[in-house]
Design a protein around this motif. Structure first.
Motif, PDB file in Angstrom:
ATOM      1  N   GLU A 233      11.005  10.664   2.079  1.00  0.00           N
ATOM      2  CA  GLU A 233      10.101   9.570   1.743  1.00  0.00           C
ATOM      3  C   GLU A 233       8.648  10.013   1.865  1.00  0.00           C
ATOM      4  O   GLU A 233       7.874   9.510   2.674  1.00  0.00           O
ATOM      5  CB  GLU A 233      10.372   8.358   2.637  1.00  0.00           C
ATOM      6  CG  GLU A 233      11.680   7.663   2.350  1.00  0.00           C
ATOM      7  CD  GLU A 233      11.659   7.010   0.983  1.00  0.00           C
ATOM      8  OE1 GLU A 233      12.475   7.406   0.143  1.00  0.00           O
ATOM      9  OE2 GLU A 233      10.825   6.138   0.779  1.00  0.00           O
TER      10      GLU A 233
ATOM     11  N   GLY B  72       9.741   2.460  -3.928  1.00  0.00           N
ATOM     12  CA  GLY B  72       9.259   2.492  -2.551  1.00  0.00           C
ATOM     13  C   GLY B  72       8.157   3.521  -2.359  1.00  0.00           C
ATOM     14  O   GLY B  72       7.155   3.264  -1.681  1.00  0.00           O
TER      15      GLY B  72
ATOM     16  N   ARG C 269       4.937   2.195  -3.852  1.00  0.00           N
ATOM     17  CA  ARG C 269       4.276   1.226  -2.954  1.00  0.00           C
ATOM     18  C   ARG C 269       3.532   1.960  -1.845  1.00  0.00           C
ATOM     19  O   ARG C 269       2.412   1.580  -1.474  1.00  0.00           O
ATOM     20  CB  ARG C 269       5.308   0.262  -2.355  1.00  0.00           C
ATOM     21  CG  ARG C 269       5.901  -0.735  -3.343  1.00  0.00           C
ATOM     22  CD  ARG C 269       6.839  -1.678  -2.617  1.00  0.00           C
ATOM     23  NE  ARG C 269       7.567  -2.566  -3.521  1.00  0.00           N
ATOM     24  CZ  ARG C 269       7.097  -3.722  -3.959  1.00  0.00           C
ATOM     25  NH1 ARG C 269       5.906  -4.140  -3.558  1.00  0.00           N
ATOM     26  NH2 ARG C 269       7.822  -4.484  -4.762  1.00  0.00           N
ATOM     27  N   GLU C 270       4.147   2.986  -1.296  1.00  0.00           N
ATOM     28  CA  GLU C 270       3.492   3.768  -0.248  1.00  0.00           C
ATOM     29  C   GLU C 270       2.216   4.422  -0.777  1.00  0.00           C
ATOM     30  O   GLU C 270       1.194   4.470  -0.085  1.00  0.00           O
ATOM     31  CB  GLU C 270       4.446   4.850   0.274  1.00  0.00           C
ATOM     32  CG  GLU C 270       5.559   4.320   1.145  1.00  0.00           C
ATOM     33  CD  GLU C 270       6.398   5.451   1.711  1.00  0.00           C
ATOM     34  OE1 GLU C 270       5.962   6.626   1.608  1.00  0.00           O
ATOM     35  OE2 GLU C 270       7.485   5.179   2.238  1.00  0.00           O
TER      36      GLU C 270
END
Length: 367
Positions: free
Chosen positions: A8, A91, A94-95
């Motif tokens: 991530e 995701g 968004r980060e």
């Protein structure tokens, strides 16, 4: 491009082109070969951005790494984006946005309908403004916007009958879908819309105004413009038609929007309600199917039913259909020069009935 299950973290930026270098056919094949779903979404924010050109290049590299496709405008005044990206990278995206204070917690509006084919390339441009409005922002307070209403509140005011409802979109958008009893300015551009609004609402400065647009960005500027001109009770649909459709579905509310929502990507429209409120521009039958004329030298945006699409082979007139059957070199020759280029108003309401165009227009100069 990051894949599902990857760490991530934003992928390491590699040195590469800051612009698309591939042709349309290659881009189409690349998109069709993808084995993962995409999510189409839009977002905007009015916020002062520093070093816009440098920011543009940095964003291009980071967002290209995440597989983003779409159209993004950034300016000193903020950002306006319509994009699609691999769903498994949502995701990470968004980060990425949250890593910058200017974009932190920016609302993302997910498309109502999504076939994953909304865009072919990443197009990120620096503009003077994120929406072309023709206004001098120094002469009024652009932050003095209208009251934001959610779908439930918007419906309540519609039902009360004490409000003037205004569609802050262009004529070809409202033609296929709009709220009940809304004023539909017949404008070709947002710049023109703002002028028409003052004319239509003249003398109604003390009445409650309800405004709406696709995703909310045009209402931000339009509501501030009305307040600057003395309108006291200005309200706008928060998140526009897109957010309204999601909230209505989630809360089980009655949809006051009838028809389809026009969108500025390859889909051209998304269904909000089952009603078809428009007509084919060629035969007059019920239809809300927006297309661009298949003749590249024309490309006019119009409504065409399936029957006329077959009859005219996707073209707006018999003349354009004839051009489509000429050798490619002849078509290129025809498109050369200002006399033949963009011969029709691509979106203008000021046009003859399309089914009669070929009877009255002059033929292409070189046919």
């Amino acid at each position: 491009m990051a894949k599902q299950g990857d760490s991530e973290q934003i992928p390491k930026i590699k040195k590469r082109s800051l612009h698309n270098i591939y042709g349309k056919e290659i881009l189409k094949k690349r998109l069709e070969s993808e084995t993962f779903p995409r999510t189409t979404l839009s977002f905007y924010r009015y916020v002062i951005l520093e070093s816009v050109e440098e920011l543009r290049d940095t964003l291009y590299l980071e967002w290209d790494s995440l597989g983003l496709l779409g159209r993004i405008y950034i300016a000193r005044e903020g950002i306006n984006a319509q994009i699609s990206l691999p769903s498994h990278n949502l995701g990470l995206f968004r980060e990425n946005l949250n890593s910058r204070n200017e974009f932190k917690n920016i609302p993302l509006k997910i498309a109502v309908e999504d076939d994953g084919k909304s865009f072919l390339k990443l197009d990120l441009k620096v503009r003077k403004k994120i929406v072309a409005d023709g206004l001098d922002d120094d002469v009024f307070d652009v932050t003095n916007v209208g009251n934001h209403l959610n779908a439930e509140e918007f419906n309540r005011h519609l039902e009360s009958g004490d409000s003037i409802v205004v569609d802050v979109r262009n004529h070809y958008e409202s033609e296929i879908g709009h709220f009940e009893n809304a004023i539909l300015p017949q404008s070709d551009t947002f710049r023109e819309e703002l002028r028409i609004l003052l004319e239509l609402l003249n003398g109604k400065e003390d009445q409650k105004i309800l405004m709406y647009c696709t995703g909310g960005i045009r209402c931000e500027k339009a509501s501030a413009w009305l307040r600057h001109h003395g309108y006291k009770d200005v309200n706008q649909l928060h998140g526009g038609i897109i957010s309204y459709a999601h909230e209505v579905s989630q809360k089980g509310l009655e949809s006051k929007f009838k028809g389809k929502n026009f969108v500025f990507d390859g889909r051209l429209q998304e269904t909000i309600s089952s009603e078809v409120i428009a007509s084919c521009h060629q035969c007059g039958s019920t239809s809300d199917r927006h297309v661009n004329c298949a003749n590249p030298g024309c490309h006019i945006l119009f409504i065409q039913c399936e029957s006329c699409s077959e009859k005219y082979e996707g073209c707006c007139t018999e003349e354009c259909r004839n051009v489509l059957h000429l050798p490619e070199e002849k078509q290129k020759e025809i498109r050369k020069g200002h006399l033949n280029e963009n011969r029709f108003f691509t979106k203008s309401r000021i046009r003859p009935k399309i089914s009669d165009l070929y009877k009255t227009q002059k033929p292409y100069e070189t046919i």
